[in-house]
Design a protein around this motif. Structure first.
Motif, PDB file in Angstrom:
ATOM      1  N   UNK A 350       0.819  -1.205   0.000  1.00  0.00           N
ATOM      2  CA  UNK A 350       0.000   0.000   0.000  1.00  0.00           C
ATOM      3  C   UNK A 350       0.852   1.253   0.000  1.00  0.00           C
ATOM      4  N   UNK A 351       0.308   2.323  -0.538  1.00  0.00           N
ATOM      5  CA  UNK A 351       0.979   3.620  -0.509  1.00  0.00           C
ATOM      6  C   UNK A 351       1.080   4.110   0.930  1.00  0.00           C
ATOM      7  N   UNK A 352       2.285   4.426   1.353  1.00  0.00           N
ATOM      8  CA  UNK A 352       2.473   4.926   2.714  1.00  0.00           C
ATOM      9  C   UNK A 352       1.766   6.249   2.914  1.00  0.00           C
ATOM     10  N   UNK A 353       1.590   7.013   1.848  1.00  0.00           N
ATOM     11  CA  UNK A 353       0.947   8.317   1.966  1.00  0.00           C
ATOM     12  C   UNK A 353      -0.500   8.186   2.415  1.00  0.00           C
ATOM     13  N   UNK A 369      -6.463  -0.698   2.375  1.00  0.00           N
ATOM     14  CA  UNK A 369      -6.391   0.586   1.682  1.00  0.00           C
ATOM     15  C   UNK A 369      -7.617   1.440   1.956  1.00  0.00           C
ATOM     16  N   UNK A 370      -7.390   2.735   2.173  1.00  0.00           N
ATOM     17  CA  UNK A 370      -8.501   3.652   2.371  1.00  0.00           C
ATOM     18  C   UNK A 370      -9.287   3.835   1.077  1.00  0.00           C
ATOM     19  N   UNK A 371      -8.568   3.830  -0.040  1.00  0.00           N
ATOM     20  CA  UNK A 371      -9.188   3.885  -1.359  1.00  0.00           C
ATOM     21  C   UNK A 371      -8.531   2.820  -2.230  1.00  0.00           C
ATOM     22  N   UNK A 372      -9.216   2.333  -3.268  1.00  0.00           N
ATOM     23  CA  UNK A 372      -8.611   1.286  -4.111  1.00  0.00           C
ATOM     24  C   UNK A 372      -7.267   1.671  -4.697  1.00  0.00           C
TER      25      UNK A 372
END
Length: 426
Positions: A350-353, A369-372
């Motif tokens: 996942x993106x760390x951001x 993930x908060x978003x896909x």
């Protein structure tokens, strides 16, 4: 020569004055000569593209054992060609599937790349090629996709092998991937430019923020190159049985065209793959003509993580991104054939951001993930799997497995790729 410049200017001015005098009839021929010199010649007409060879009909989806009851694709598959300026005006070929439901709206585009010594026709006729076409027409059962698929366009690109094999959608070819070992891939064609030319030719028919690339084997290593060098065009990639070359023979340009990171990638590999080994390798492999050096699957994933923007390994509490283990599916294997003994699992990086802040999303002790689009890399390993695309709908056969290793029948590779693609826009 500068001392002659004032004289040249003076003579030029005098000549123009004489030529502009309508009474100087004797100077008309000279006037015409000068006009011919200073007037640019008209551009030559564009060279017409050569006629395309007729496209033979595609066979129906081959299903052994349990029948899938899938309908034939509804959309049209048409041979197309494009001039690639970066290749010295080379003519390249592809097959375009236009979905039956295309009604003028801008649609996503999936570029599909065949394996080494194959062609676009074979790829379009393969299990994954047929499923791509069925998904584009929204005809794949919900039990396989669990989400709306089409409509979208599918372009099956044809590799090139200059000076050895013919051109066209039925010519056998290979891809000029990042591997600098030319003896093996045979091609020096600019295939990044080819992919971009196909996208450009589609024009306003497509949603340019949703262009994806899928490839198998040599096609997988080609889409890995696109994920590194064509981030201005490609939104996400899916590589089945492909890895990056080792640094000693890697000729790719990182993050070209102003794109700061590699594109999101789904990377799938079998642990028993004898053609593109799962582990780091530097050897002469079956079907190749010379020694080639490749990263292993884990090393390829690590390279993508390091150059795809910050990714999250775990949070402060040691929680990790989710891992999906796919259950055994009802496959097309005949009852006389041993059940599929391979297993498929996928880890999402996942993106760390997405997790900046005190409260990351947690479900069942795993980060989600908060978003896909937060899934930057999906790392899928087929334990015991060979050099074959996984498929629920088709079984490659005993003879094929004897050559290429075991085929996983838990997931449809095209469906797995589309589920990843639809998360991402450019």
């Amino acid at each position: 020569m500068n001392q002659f410049r004032p004289l040249a200017v003076l003579l030029g001015a005098a000549s123009l004055a004489l030529l502009s005098n309508p009474g100087m009839a004797t100077l008309l021929p000279l006037k015409q000569i000068v006009a011919a010199i200073i007037t640019p010649a008209p551009a030559p007409p564009p060279t017409p593209l050569p006629p395309l060879a007729p496209l033979p009909p595609l066979a129906p989806l081959p299903v052994l054992g349990t029948q899938s009851n899938l309908p034939p694709p509804a959309g049209a598959l048409v041979a197309e060609q494009v001039i690639v300026a970066a290749d010295g005006s080379a003519v390249r070929h592809y097959l375009l599937h236009t979905p039956a439901a295309a009604t003028g709206q801008k649609l996503p585009l999936v570029l599909v790349f065949h394996g080494y010594s194959q062609n676009a026709q074979q790829m379009a006729n393969s299990a994954s090629g047929q499923v791509w076409r069925l998904m584009a027409d929204n005809l794949v059962p919900d039990r396989l996709v669990m989400a709306t698929t089409g409509p979208f366009y599918v372009a099956f690109l044809n590799g090139a092998t200059p000076a050895r094999l013919g051109s066209g959608t039925q010519a056998i070819g290979s891809w000029n991937d990042c591997d600098a070992e030319r003896v093996n891939n045979l091609s020096t064609a600019n295939d990044v430019a080819f992919a971009k030319a196909v996208v450009a030719q589609m024009g306003d028919k497509i949603d340019t923020s949703r262009v994806y690339a899928y490839g198998m084997s040599n096609g997988a290593t080609m889409v890995l190159r696109l994920g590194r060098e064509a981030g201005d065009v490609i939104a996400a990639i899916a590589a089945i049985s492909g890895v990056d070359p080792q640094p000693v023979n890697d000729e790719c340009v990182e993050t070209a065209d102003g794109v700061p990171a590699r594109r999101p990638a789904l990377i799938v590999h079998g642990t028993a793959d004898a053609y593109v080994p799962y582990a780091n390798s530097c050897a002469t492999l079956p079907g190749l003509l010379a020694t080639t050096c490749r990263l292993g699957h884990a090393e390829t994933i690590a390279a993508w993580k390091s150059k795809s923007g910050p990714t999250l390994a775990s949070d402060a509490a040691g929680r990790v991104p989710p891992k999906a283990i796919y259950p055994k599916a009802v496959s097309a294997r005949p009852v006389s054939v041993a059940i599929d003994a391979t297993s498929l699992s996928c880890v999402q990086h996942l993106s760390a951001l997405a997790f900046d802040g005190p409260s990351p999303l947690v479900v069942g002790g795993q980060l989600v993930p908060a978003t896909p689009s937060d899934v930057r890399i999906q790392d899928c390993v087929i334990t015991g799997g060979g050099h074959l695309e996984p498929s629920v709908l088709t079984y490659a056969g005993v003879a094929v497995e004897a050559t290429f290793g075991k085929q996983n029948n838990d997931v449809e590779s095209a469906v797995l790729a589309w589920q990843f693609f639809r998360r991402h826009t450019k």
